[in-house]
Design a protein around this motif. Sequence first.
Motif, PDB file in Angstrom:
ATOM      1  N   SER A  31       0.794 -28.530 -33.672  1.00 41.85           N
ATOM      2  CA  SER A  31       0.440 -27.656 -32.550  1.00 41.85           C
ATOM      3  C   SER A  31      -0.515 -26.529 -32.920  1.00 41.85           C
ATOM      4  O   SER A  31      -1.192 -25.982 -32.062  1.00 41.85           O
ATOM      5  CB  SER A  31       1.708 -27.051 -31.934  1.00 41.85           C
ATOM      6  OG  SER A  31       2.428 -26.314 -32.912  1.00 41.85           O
ATOM      7  N   THR A  32      -0.574 -26.159 -34.185  1.00 40.51           N
ATOM      8  CA  THR A  32      -1.474 -25.076 -34.565  1.00 40.51           C
ATOM      9  C   THR A  32      -2.938 -25.490 -34.445  1.00 40.51           C
ATOM     10  O   THR A  32      -3.823 -24.643 -34.330  1.00 40.51           O
ATOM     11  CB  THR A  32      -1.183 -24.591 -36.000  1.00 40.51           C
ATOM     12  OG1 THR A  32      -1.288 -25.696 -36.912  1.00 40.51           O
ATOM     13  CG2 THR A  32       0.210 -23.995 -36.086  1.00 40.51           C
ATOM     14  N   ARG A  60     -19.647 -34.145 -34.658  1.00 40.08           N
ATOM     15  CA  ARG A  60     -18.799 -34.182 -33.472  1.00 40.08           C
ATOM     16  C   ARG A  60     -17.346 -34.070 -33.913  1.00 40.08           C
ATOM     17  O   ARG A  60     -16.898 -34.807 -34.790  1.00 40.08           O
ATOM     18  CB  ARG A  60     -18.997 -35.492 -32.704  1.00 40.08           C
ATOM     19  CG  ARG A  60     -18.194 -35.587 -31.406  1.00 40.08           C
ATOM     20  CD  ARG A  60     -18.515 -36.901 -30.690  1.00 40.08           C
ATOM     21  NE  ARG A  60     -17.963 -38.035 -31.395  1.00 40.08           N
ATOM     22  CZ  ARG A  60     -16.755 -38.555 -31.135  1.00 40.08           C
ATOM     23  NH1 ARG A  60     -15.977 -38.024 -30.203  1.00 40.08           N
ATOM     24  NH2 ARG A  60     -16.326 -39.605 -31.808  1.00 40.08           N
ATOM     25  N   VAL A  61     -16.609 -33.137 -33.315  1.00 46.11           N
ATOM     26  CA  VAL A  61     -15.193 -32.951 -33.636  1.00 46.11           C
ATOM     27  C   VAL A  61     -14.345 -33.734 -32.639  1.00 46.11           C
ATOM     28  O   VAL A  61     -14.522 -33.610 -31.419  1.00 46.11           O
ATOM     29  CB  VAL A  61     -14.807 -31.460 -33.600  1.00 46.11           C
ATOM     30  CG1 VAL A  61     -13.305 -31.290 -33.841  1.00 46.11           C
ATOM     31  CG2 VAL A  61     -15.603 -30.681 -34.636  1.00 46.11           C
ATOM     32  N   ASP A  62     -13.435 -34.548 -33.154  1.00 45.10           N
ATOM     33  CA  ASP A  62     -12.533 -35.349 -32.316  1.00 45.10           C
ATOM     34  C   ASP A  62     -11.101 -34.975 -32.702  1.00 45.10           C
ATOM     35  O   ASP A  62     -10.574 -35.423 -33.724  1.00 45.10           O
ATOM     36  CB  ASP A  62     -12.792 -36.838 -32.538  1.00 45.10           C
ATOM     37  CG  ASP A  62     -12.076 -37.721 -31.514  1.00 45.10           C
ATOM     38  OD1 ASP A  62     -11.350 -37.180 -30.660  1.00 45.10           O
ATOM     39  OD2 ASP A  62     -12.226 -38.957 -31.588  1.00 45.10           O
ATOM     40  N   ASN A  63     -10.482 -34.140 -31.891  1.00 46.56           N
ATOM     41  CA  ASN A  63      -9.197 -33.541 -32.220  1.00 46.56           C
ATOM     42  C   ASN A  63      -8.035 -34.388 -31.694  1.00 46.56           C
ATOM     43  O   ASN A  63      -7.839 -34.512 -30.489  1.00 46.56           O
ATOM     44  CB  ASN A  63      -9.129 -32.127 -31.619  1.00 46.56           C
ATOM     45  CG  ASN A  63      -7.872 -31.377 -32.010  1.00 46.56           C
ATOM     46  OD1 ASN A  63      -7.125 -31.799 -32.891  1.00 46.56           O
ATOM     47  ND2 ASN A  63      -7.634 -30.261 -31.362  1.00 46.56           N
ATOM     48  N   HIS A  64      -7.234 -34.928 -32.609  1.00 46.07           N
ATOM     49  CA  HIS A  64      -6.074 -35.741 -32.238  1.00 46.07           C
ATOM     50  C   HIS A  64      -4.751 -35.059 -32.588  1.00 46.07           C
ATOM     51  O   HIS A  64      -3.686 -35.684 -32.451  1.00 46.07           O
ATOM     52  CB  HIS A  64      -6.143 -37.104 -32.945  1.00 46.07           C
ATOM     53  CG  HIS A  64      -7.215 -38.008 -32.415  1.00 46.07           C
ATOM     54  ND1 HIS A  64      -6.963 -39.050 -31.540  1.00 46.07           N
ATOM     55  CD2 HIS A  64      -8.554 -38.006 -32.617  1.00 46.07           C
ATOM     56  CE1 HIS A  64      -8.098 -39.670 -31.245  1.00 46.07           C
ATOM     57  NE2 HIS A  64      -9.078 -39.050 -31.881  1.00 46.07           N
ATOM     58  N   ALA A  65      -4.788 -33.818 -33.036  1.00 41.53           N
ATOM     59  CA  ALA A  65      -3.553 -33.103 -33.360  1.00 41.53           C
ATOM     60  C   ALA A  65      -2.703 -32.940 -32.105  1.00 41.53           C
ATOM     61  O   ALA A  65      -3.224 -32.761 -31.002  1.00 41.53           O
ATOM     62  CB  ALA A  65      -3.876 -31.736 -33.957  1.00 41.53           C
ATOM     63  N   VAL A  66      -1.377 -33.005 -32.269  1.00 42.29           N
ATOM     64  CA  VAL A  66      -0.451 -32.988 -31.134  1.00 42.29           C
ATOM     65  C   VAL A  66       0.708 -32.041 -31.423  1.00 42.29           C
ATOM     66  O   VAL A  66       1.221 -31.988 -32.550  1.00 42.29           O
ATOM     67  CB  VAL A  66       0.100 -34.404 -30.850  1.00 42.29           C
ATOM     68  CG1 VAL A  66       1.044 -34.390 -29.647  1.00 42.29           C
ATOM     69  CG2 VAL A  66      -1.033 -35.394 -30.611  1.00 42.29           C
ATOM     70  N   ASN A  67       1.115 -31.309 -30.394  1.00 41.27           N
ATOM     71  CA  ASN A  67       2.254 -30.396 -30.528  1.00 41.27           C
ATOM     72  C   ASN A  67       3.475 -31.107 -31.116  1.00 41.27           C
ATOM     73  O   ASN A  67       3.814 -32.228 -30.719  1.00 41.27           O
ATOM     74  CB  ASN A  67       2.642 -29.820 -29.166  1.00 41.27           C
ATOM     75  CG  ASN A  67       1.599 -28.872 -28.606  1.00 41.27           C
ATOM     76  OD1 ASN A  67       0.630 -28.536 -29.258  1.00 41.27           O
ATOM     77  ND2 ASN A  67       1.817 -28.434 -27.373  1.00 41.27           N
ATOM     78  N   GLY A  68       4.152 -30.438 -32.030  1.00 40.39           N
ATOM     79  CA  GLY A  68       5.459 -30.883 -32.490  1.00 40.39           C
ATOM     80  C   GLY A  68       5.475 -32.037 -33.470  1.00 40.39           C
ATOM     81  O   GLY A  68       6.548 -32.502 -33.846  1.00 40.39           O
ATOM     82  N   ARG A  69       4.319 -32.492 -33.914  1.00 41.39           N
ATOM     83  CA  ARG A  69       4.301 -33.675 -34.772  1.00 41.39           C
ATOM     84  C   ARG A  69       4.302 -33.301 -36.258  1.00 41.39           C
ATOM     85  O   ARG A  69       3.703 -32.313 -36.674  1.00 41.39           O
ATOM     86  CB  ARG A  69       3.088 -34.557 -34.475  1.00 41.39           C
ATOM     87  CG  ARG A  69       3.340 -35.619 -33.429  1.00 41.39           C
ATOM     88  CD  ARG A  69       3.854 -35.041 -32.158  1.00 41.39           C
ATOM     89  NE  ARG A  69       4.185 -36.047 -31.143  1.00 41.39           N
ATOM     90  CZ  ARG A  69       4.506 -35.747 -29.898  1.00 41.39           C
ATOM     91  NH1 ARG A  69       4.568 -34.483 -29.521  1.00 41.39           N
ATOM     92  NH2 ARG A  69       4.803 -36.698 -29.041  1.00 41.39           N
ATOM     93  N   SER A  70       4.963 -34.133 -37.022  1.00 42.54           N
ATOM     94  CA  SER A  70       4.949 -34.037 -38.472  1.00 42.54           C
ATOM     95  C   SER A  70       4.116 -35.187 -39.014  1.00 42.54           C
ATOM     96  O   SER A  70       3.674 -36.065 -38.254  1.00 42.54           O
ATOM     97  CB  SER A  70       6.376 -34.138 -39.023  1.00 42.54           C
ATOM     98  OG  SER A  70       6.883 -35.458 -38.837  1.00 42.54           O
TER      99      SER A  70
END
Length: 281
Positions: A31-32, A60-70
């Motif tokens: 999430s950060t 090009r930035v492709d952001n796949h980060a997701v809240n709460g994931r380890s």
Amino acid sequence: MKKVLMALVACLVLSSFQQEMTTTIFIIGDSTAAKKDLSTGSPERGWGMALQCYFTDPIRVDNHAVNGRSSLSFYNEGRWQKVLEKIRPGDYVIIQFGHNDEKPKGDRHTEAGSTFQWMLERYVRETRERGGIPILMNCVVRRNYTVKVDQKGDDEALRNTTFKDAPKVIEGDTLVDTHGDYRMAPRLVAERMNTYFIDANQITHDLETRLGKEGSKKLHMWYKPGEHPALPNGRQDNTHYNIWGAHQVARLLADALCQEIPLLRKYRADDKPCRMEQPQR
């Protein structure tokens, strides 16, 4: 008519050529860094949402980060497979986990000295198998000026905590680490696997410390009741960033990426004007 068709063909060829020349920086993490739901008007942002602002074409930035994931849950939910399918030779993959790996929940937890490192190694290895270039980052700091560290708290629950209901703590003047061995593991993996490493923990530690105990609140979702229209009851959240905080962190991480990978330096954008929302607090 013939000239029009030729012009259209030329545009398509140029567009295809430009697409082929594009280098993507993928982000996987928690999430950060993650994309946020903007429909509520909340100012919460992940630093990954702002990173594009600090690079010009053809990056090009492709952001796949997701809240709460380890590192474990991101992989097991099939999110990594979707990223793998998009990686082309020469693309970069920023790998940043730790906040949720350290939590006891079974579907997220990994051990810093074993399974966490094993998962990071897996991401590095599979990125390379696709011709991508892995970049390991350790987790950003929490704004923790209390002496006692709550290792069992859930960062995601902070979004449901009002300013009034937040735990009452006495803060000192020293920023206290909450990540322990989880901030060291990515560096060890990077050294062992000879891959790029960005010390995001140290970078954000220095940022928070430079701003001080009170000033560092401006980086985070720390709002008194009535201070922001989307948060009428306020919020005390020392983990997640607001717009200004996300931009401060993204700018510093962009500089660190250019320092670690000199090829990126010529694509480092001027900080102003920003092509995305302005980082105002």
